[in-house]
Scaffold this active site. Structure first.
Site, PDB file in Angstrom:
ATOM      1  N   GLU A 185       0.821  -1.204   0.000  1.00 52.77           N
ATOM      2  CA  GLU A 185       0.000   0.000   0.000  1.00 52.77           C
ATOM      3  C   GLU A 185       0.863   1.265   0.000  1.00 52.77           C
ATOM      4  O   GLU A 185       0.603   2.204  -0.736  1.00 52.77           O
ATOM      5  CB  GLU A 185      -0.883  -0.021   1.262  1.00 52.77           C
ATOM      6  CG  GLU A 185      -1.752   1.195   1.434  1.00 52.77           C
ATOM      7  CD  GLU A 185      -3.082   1.037   0.716  1.00 52.77           C
ATOM      8  OE1 GLU A 185      -3.721   0.001   0.938  1.00 52.77           O
ATOM      9  OE2 GLU A 185      -3.458   1.928  -0.064  1.00 52.77           O
ATOM     10  N   ASP A 186       1.896   1.276   0.804  1.00 55.47           N
ATOM     11  CA  ASP A 186       2.609   2.527   1.069  1.00 55.47           C
ATOM     12  C   ASP A 186       4.020   2.630   0.497  1.00 55.47           C
ATOM     13  O   ASP A 186       4.697   3.626   0.700  1.00 55.47           O
ATOM     14  CB  ASP A 186       2.714   2.744   2.598  1.00 55.47           C
ATOM     15  CG  ASP A 186       1.348   3.052   3.209  1.00 55.47           C
ATOM     16  OD1 ASP A 186       0.451   3.444   2.450  1.00 55.47           O
ATOM     17  OD2 ASP A 186       1.196   2.900   4.424  1.00 55.47           O
TER      18      ASP A 186
END
Ligand code: MN
Length: 746
Positions: free
Chosen positions: A94-95
């Site tokens: 996600e990051d």
């Protein structure tokens, strides 16, 4: 939640703290699962450090502290090293620029699969606060994970985020705390994880209702000292009695959780002073027998409160919770609740589903027994409801009876519940009828997908519409929800009628010009009379009937202008055929090789439908297509069901002539042969076909992926069904042939 700010360099203290925490993680894993190999955990840690490098949390800490804390929670749940590695990597996709493929490559399918599941849940925004919506979200969360560790990581993730919520701005605090109460705490409860649920609730309570939180916590604080004193005396007395009775057990006591006290005041409409079981004692025994012995012992010391005895050992709660409960009256009017359970029951009550997980060695495939248990637990999780009202019970029942639901999302995170195998068309109609009518495509998880795509749990669907676009009859072949199907049918019906009326007008006009009848002179009364003579209600019905081919334009013209009757009857007697549709289908034509007999219509353009290519001898059915003639389908064709919903366009057809007389007509048929991949196979197959005197138009042969199997496709010329069956049976008898299938589309 990651922000990419440059991290303070050379922060030796920070590195030390991080290192210390990681050592603690390894120590916890070692203590809880001595058999697990920590290598994958180390590898995941280093990988996470590398990729989250420079990212900070809102608290100012290095970002990696978060996955590390999450992993710590998982280790305390006694989860396996696969889950802990996945916990360390849970925000990586996600990051950071890391992809699922990267993780698969380095950590294997299982870890990647789990991380992917967590990432998917992270993408959902639970915007809606509505209760029903929350319920859907919870169900959906469970439906979309195929590995229960995904939910456990998500819960651990939320726990750490809640523990560090003070660093976020107030509006984010509110939203996250609310979501925790609505979604995650009930989820933990359903999974039987009492401890986690309690902590999530108390953490969220503080933010969601600060005033009530203050009140409850002040009231509890005011009574804490007295309560603790009282409970420790109870503990001493109870331990003494246990020894006297030779019962091996340990005693715990606690002041109840703030949120559970608060809920009690709300649910039972009582004030804080009236919450009697603020104080709780727990006795944990070695055996079930001892539970009942303790139960008796307690009632011999203190007086039980009527109506407060519950036996969850004989009748476990749906989330597997087992215990004996009683509330008794102590000295000085202090009431307290007693829970009695075995060590095993205690573990299940505190850790829930995680308790089942921990005895599985890491990496080892899940045994069928475990699998079954997990399936069962998941089902239990589905069933578990606080059935406070009958509607809820009904919805529970519905879920059980129709497990074939699929939970999808709008881009804004609203859950849309659809029947299984539903498509973007169903989705579009569930949003709004107009969105359904004008949908031309859809983005599923950000990618353009065909309208017939089957949606899966967790798919995020964005409908693409276009002004002026109209529903297609074809949609009925894949739309699943009754709402979408009804709307499509309704639209088609209305608009086909409009078109039919227009066509009817044109046909009538043409006939009128041909016979020099001035339609302008025909009155409304004439129309009404003609309509009623045809058994129809209105002039529009009459025109529609012409357009649909139910009435011939000439006959109607005769009725409107009776003087014509004799003249036209003589001119073209063939036109008077009952039920003629030759006006609507004007191009009459027969094709030699495709000759079919259409009942009552020997001069229509008749053609074999391309979707099923029926051959002589097969059961067939005709469908009048506007302007094109009659499409002949095999009765078994999947399209037939949908096409024939308009029964008046269906006609009976049969094969013309006797097969013997028509020997030279052949039909191309495509056969797919699935067989062993061996030398000589193709030759044998070909021999079977050509020995029968059958023409082969084409052969295509290839090895199936995976090896060992070959797929051979023949296009051959079949005379009729018996001929085709003979060939198929011959092919099936060839050694090594696994299956022979007819492909209807050629
Ligand atoms: Mn996270």
């Amino acid at each position: 939640m990651a922000t990419a700010q440059p991290a303070p360099l050379n922060d030796a203290t920070r590195a030390e703290i991080t290192e210390e925490k990681f050592r603690k993680l390894l120590a916890t894993v070692k203590a809880n699962r001595p058999g697990d190999d920590p290598a994958i955990i180390r590898k995941a840690w280093l990988y996470g450090m590398e990729h989250h490098e420079g990212q900070l949390r809102a608290s100012g800490e290095p970002y990696v502290m978060h996955p590390l804390e999450v992993a710590q929670v998982l280790a305390e749940m006694k989860l396996d090293s696969t889950a802990i590695a996945a916990g360390l990597l849970h925000d990586a996709v996600e990051d950071t620029p890391v992809t699922t493929e990267d993780i698969t490559e380095r950590f294997g399918e299982q870890v990647a699969h789990i991380v992917e599941g967590v990432t998917k849940i992270d993408k959902i925004q639970f915007a809606n606060r509505e209760d029903r919506q929350a319920e859907n979200v919870r169900k959906m969360l469970l439906a979309m994970v195929s590995d229960v560790r995904v939910v456990l990581i998500k819960l651990a993730d939320r726990l750490h985020n809640m523990r560090t919520l003070q660093h976020l701005p107030a509006d984010r605090q509110q939203a996250i705390a609310r979501e925790t109460l609505d979604i995650y705490a009930p989820l933990a409860h359903r999974m039987g994880m009492g401890k986690l649920r309690g902590e999530l609730e108390d953490l969220a309570f503080r933010y969601v209702d600060p005033v009530a939180y203050e009140q409850v916590s002040r009231a509890v604080e005011a009574r804490r000292e007295e309560g603790e004193h009282f409970l420790s005396e109870v503990e001493i007395l109870l331990n003494q009695r246990l020894r006297e009775n030779n019962i091996e057990a340990r005693v715990e006591w606690r002041i109840k959780r703030l949120f559970s006290i608060y809920q009690k005041t709300q649910n039972q409409h009582v004030s804080l002073d009236q919450v009697y079981d603020l104080l709780a004692i727990r006795v944990i025994t070695k055996t079930v027998q001892d539970c009942y012995a303790v139960f008796g012992l307690i009632h011999s010391i203190w007086r039980p409160m009527p109506g407060r005895i519950k036996d969850f050992i004989a009748m476990p709660r749906p989330n597997l919770y087992q215990s004996l409960h009683t509330t008794v009256m102590g000295e000085g009017g202090h009431q307290f609740e007693v829970q009695i359970r075995t060590e095993e029951m205690h573990r299940v009550a505190e850790e829930g589903i995680a308790a089942h997980w921990k005895y599985k060695a890491s990496g080892e495939p899940i045994s069928p027994r475990d699998e079954q248990r997990l399936t069962w637990v998941r089902q239990m999780v589905e069933w578990q409801r606080e059935m406070s009202d009958p509607n809820e019970f009904l919805s529970t029942l519905k879920i059980d009876l129709y497990p074939e639901e699929v939970y999808t999302f709008t881009p804004k995170g609203k859950v849309v519940v659809l029947p299984q195998d539903a498509t973007p068309v169903d989705f579009a109609y569930s949003i709004h009828t107009e969105v359904g009518h004008t949908c031309v495509g859809a983005k599923v998880n950000g990618r353009m997908a065909p309208l017939r795509t089957k949606l899966r749990n967790g798919d995020i669907v964005e409908v693409v519409t276009q002004n002026g676009h109209r529903p297609s009859r074809d949609w009925l072949t894949f739309a699943k929800s009754s709402r979408a199907r009804n709307k499509i049918k309704h639209w088609l019906h209305e608009h086909e009628r409009e078109r039919a009326i227009e066509t009817g007008k044109k046909l009538l006009d043409r006939e009128a010009r041909k016979y020099k009848v001035q339609l302008s002179k025909v009155t409304d009364a004439d129309y009404a009379r003609a309509a009623s003579e045809c058994g129809l209600a209105t002039a529009s019905d009459l025109l529609a009937a012409i357009g649909l081919g139910k009435q011939s334009a000439r006959q109607v013209l005769n009725k409107l202008s009776p003087g014509l009757a004799a003249q036209t009857a003589e001119a073209e007697p063939a036109e008077a055929k009952p039920g003629a549709m030759s006006d609507a289908v004007k191009r009459v034509h027969m094709r030699g090789s495709d000759s079919l007999l259409v009942e009552g219509q020997d001069e229509l353009l008749v053609y074999r439908a391309r979707c099923c290519n029926p051959i002589r001898g097969e059961e067939i059915i005709g469908y009048v297509t506007r302007g094109k003639g009659v499409a002949v389908h095999a009765r078994s064709c999947p399209n037939v069901q949908n096409l024939l919903y308009e029964s008046d366009r269906r006609i009976n057809v049969e094969w013309a002539g006797s097969p013997a007389a028509d020997r030279r007509t052949t039909y191309p048929v495509k056969l797919t042969v699935y067989c062993d991949d061996r030398t000589g196979m193709l030759k044998e197959l070909t021999a079977i076909i050509s020995d029968d005197g059958t023409n082969i138009r084409g052969v295509d042969s290839r090895s199936a992926p995976g090896g060992g199997e070959a797929i051979v496709e023949f296009v051959l010329e079949a005379e009729d069904m018996p001929h085709l069956n003979r060939i198929v049976n011959g092919l099936r008898r060839v050694p090594g042939v696994r299956d022979v299938q007819r492909a209807h589309k050629i």
